[in-house]
Design an enzyme around this catalytic site. Structure first.
Site, mmCIF file in Angstrom:
data_model
loop_
_atom_site.group_PDB
_atom_site.id
_atom_site.type_symbol
_atom_site.label_atom_id
_atom_site.label_comp_id
_atom_site.label_asym_id
_atom_site.label_seq_id
_atom_site.Cartn_x
_atom_site.Cartn_y
_atom_site.Cartn_z
ATOM 1 N N HIS A 68 0.855 -1.186 0.000
ATOM 2 C CA HIS A 68 0.000 0.000 0.000
ATOM 3 C C HIS A 68 0.895 1.241 0.000
ATOM 4 C CE1 HIS A 68 -2.491 2.885 2.643
ATOM 5 N NE2 HIS A 68 -3.054 2.888 1.448
ATOM 6 N N HIS A 71 1.502 11.798 -1.437
ATOM 7 C CA HIS A 71 0.581 11.197 -0.482
ATOM 8 C C HIS A 71 -0.407 12.248 -0.023
ATOM 9 C CE1 HIS A 71 0.014 8.076 2.954
ATOM 10 N NE2 HIS A 71 -1.082 8.339 2.277
#
Ligand SMILES: *[C@@H]1O[C@H](CO)[C@@H](O)[C@H](O)[C@H]1NC(C)=O
Ligand SMILES: *[C@@H]1O[C@H](CO)[C@@H](O)[C@H](O)[C@H]1NC(C)=O
Ligand SMILES: *[C@@H]1O[C@H](CO)[C@@H](O)[C@H](O)[C@H]1NC(C)=O
Ligand SMILES: *[C@@H]1O[C@H](CO)[C@@H](O)[C@H](O)[C@H]1NC(C)=O
Ligand SMILES: *[C@@H]1O[C@H](CO)[C@@H](O)[C@H](O)[C@H]1NC(C)=O
Length: 368
Positions: A60, A104
């Site tokens: 992930h 992110h």
């Protein structure tokens, strides 16, 4: 020359025999000259298995590498991840002044560098590991058209080793075998959550018409409900989001302190436990298992997958060891595909990161 009907028949049958013989003689060199993989993703037993019948471990936020930083999900770069057994690389892409960049949530929080650099690393690894099938899962956060991704794939030569399915969505049972993917040289399968378009770039495969997902950003316990899909979950492949977050000022953030247990083969909230729950609910194994800090557990995540696939987990080299939070390795030092930008580095201490989180987080921290 005159031939009796019997002679004609004999000649005809010998001509026929010659044709059949020569065609069968020709057929075998043809077969043996086309490469036939004998080991696929580390095991001879997987060559004849459909891609849709294999369980893969995925990283992930594979590009969000570093320690002492709340915006990172992995300790080790993607080369190390793949060497250790990760076979799905999940990532989030953002629009940074027109460039597809791996960030992110936002590029101010964590900037993992341009997609082109990352894909160059993927290409090198695939070239060095010709008997491996790899998947990528791209979260196209800023809705770039697939043609924009196609241009980046082409720039590093990944387009030519990408598998394009015969149609936009394929049931789990209909995917080609790992052996045929390897033999054909099309060993990279790329899934995308939004904007995939089979007619314009067929190798960028729409995620949710092919894969359903369990809930993400879990902060309590893992279930196996169908959280997101755009297809028939009873026939699609499926992916479990097995990364546990902790709430920091109300926002979910990756939590390495619990990763040993989260990644474990068995026990409360372990990967093995969620796996078993899914199998008991659906009667078949998950296809993809996304984890954070994959090396916590000492290879337990790969053991879960190996057991699922009926093969033995026997790594040829020991897998990476967890890098303790608070240790002095800088977050950029362990990042292979990019490093946090100045802002993130300045706030790289755990305590300061709290300030970043509280002030900058609006959406879900690690929303897929
Ligand atoms: C990406 O951002 C640039 C401006 O920085 C903009 O011109 C472009 O349209 C954006 N691309 C997409 C796909 O939104
Ligand atoms: C999917 O999961 C997200 C995050 O866990 C949750 O907010 C959402 O309500 C879920 N949706 C469905 C349809 O289960
Ligand atoms: C996880 O397990 C490893 C190896 O057993 C150990 O060194 C490490 O301290 C553990 N990490 C945490 C956060 O418990
Ligand atoms: C693969 O097939 C076997 C046999 O039907 C099944 O038990 C297993 O769950 C399947 N695995 C996946 C990932 O579909
Ligand atoms: C990736 O990490 C490994 C150590 O795990 C290191 O040897 C390698 O140099 C790194 N690659 C890059 C491109 O930084």
């Amino acid at each position: 020359m005159f031939m009796s009907p019997a002679q004609v028949a004999r000649v005809a049958s010998s001509v026929l025999a010659t044709i059949l013989l020569s065609s069968s003689v020709n057929a075998s060199p043809q077969k043996s000259s086309s490469r036939r993989a004998t080991t696929c993703n580390g095991s001879p037993d997987l060559c004849d298995r459909s891609f849709g019948n294999v369980t893969f471990v995925g990283a992930h936020d594979s590009y969000a590498v570093g320690i002492n930083n709340l915006a990172t999900n992995q300790d080790y770069n993607i080369t190390q991840q793949m060497n250790d057994g990760i076979r799905m690389l999940q990532m989030q892409t953002h629009n940074q002044s027109g460039v597809i960049q791996l960030c992110h949530t936002s590029c101010a929080l964590y900037n993992g560098g341009p997609l082109s650099t990352y894909l160059g690393t993927v290409k090198s690894w695939l070239d060095a590991n010709p008997n491996e099938v790899l998947s990528m899962l791209i979260v196209n956060s800023d809705d770039f058209p697939p043609t924009a991704f196609d241009a980046v794939f082409k720039s590093v030569g990944l387009d030519t080793i990408s598998y394009a399915p015969p149609s936009a969505s394929i049931p789990a049972t209909q995917w080609p075998t790992l052996g045929s993917l390897i033999d054909s040289g099309k060993r990279l399968l790329t899934f995308m959550d939004a904007e995939a378009d089979f007619t314009s770039v067929p190798y960028i495969i729409d995620e949710f018409t092919n894969i359903w997902e369990s809930p993400y950003d879990v902060t309590t316990s893992f279930d196996c409900s169908v959280n997101r899909t755009k297809g028939d979950s009873s026939t699609q492949m499926y992916l479990i989001n097995h990364f546990l977050d902790s709430l920091i000022l109300g926002q979910p953030a990756p939590d390495p302190s619990q990763a040993n247990q989260t990644n474990a083969v068995s026990g409360t909230n372990s990967l093995g436990a969620q796996f078993e729950l899914c199998v008991s609910e659906y009667g078949r194994n998950p296809n993809f298992m996304l984890v954070d800090f994959y090396e916590y557990g000492g290879g337990s995540v790969f053991e879960v997958a190996a057991t699922a696939n009926g093969v033995t987990y026997s790594p040829t080299t020991p897998i990476a060891t967890p890098i303790p939070q608070g240790s002095s390795s800088s977050s950029s030092g362990s990042s292979g595909t990019g490093s946090p930008n100045g802002a993130a580095t300045a706030f790289s201490q755990w305590s300061s990161a709290w300030v970043v989180v509280s002030s900058a987080m609006i959406g879900a921290w690690c929303a897929l």
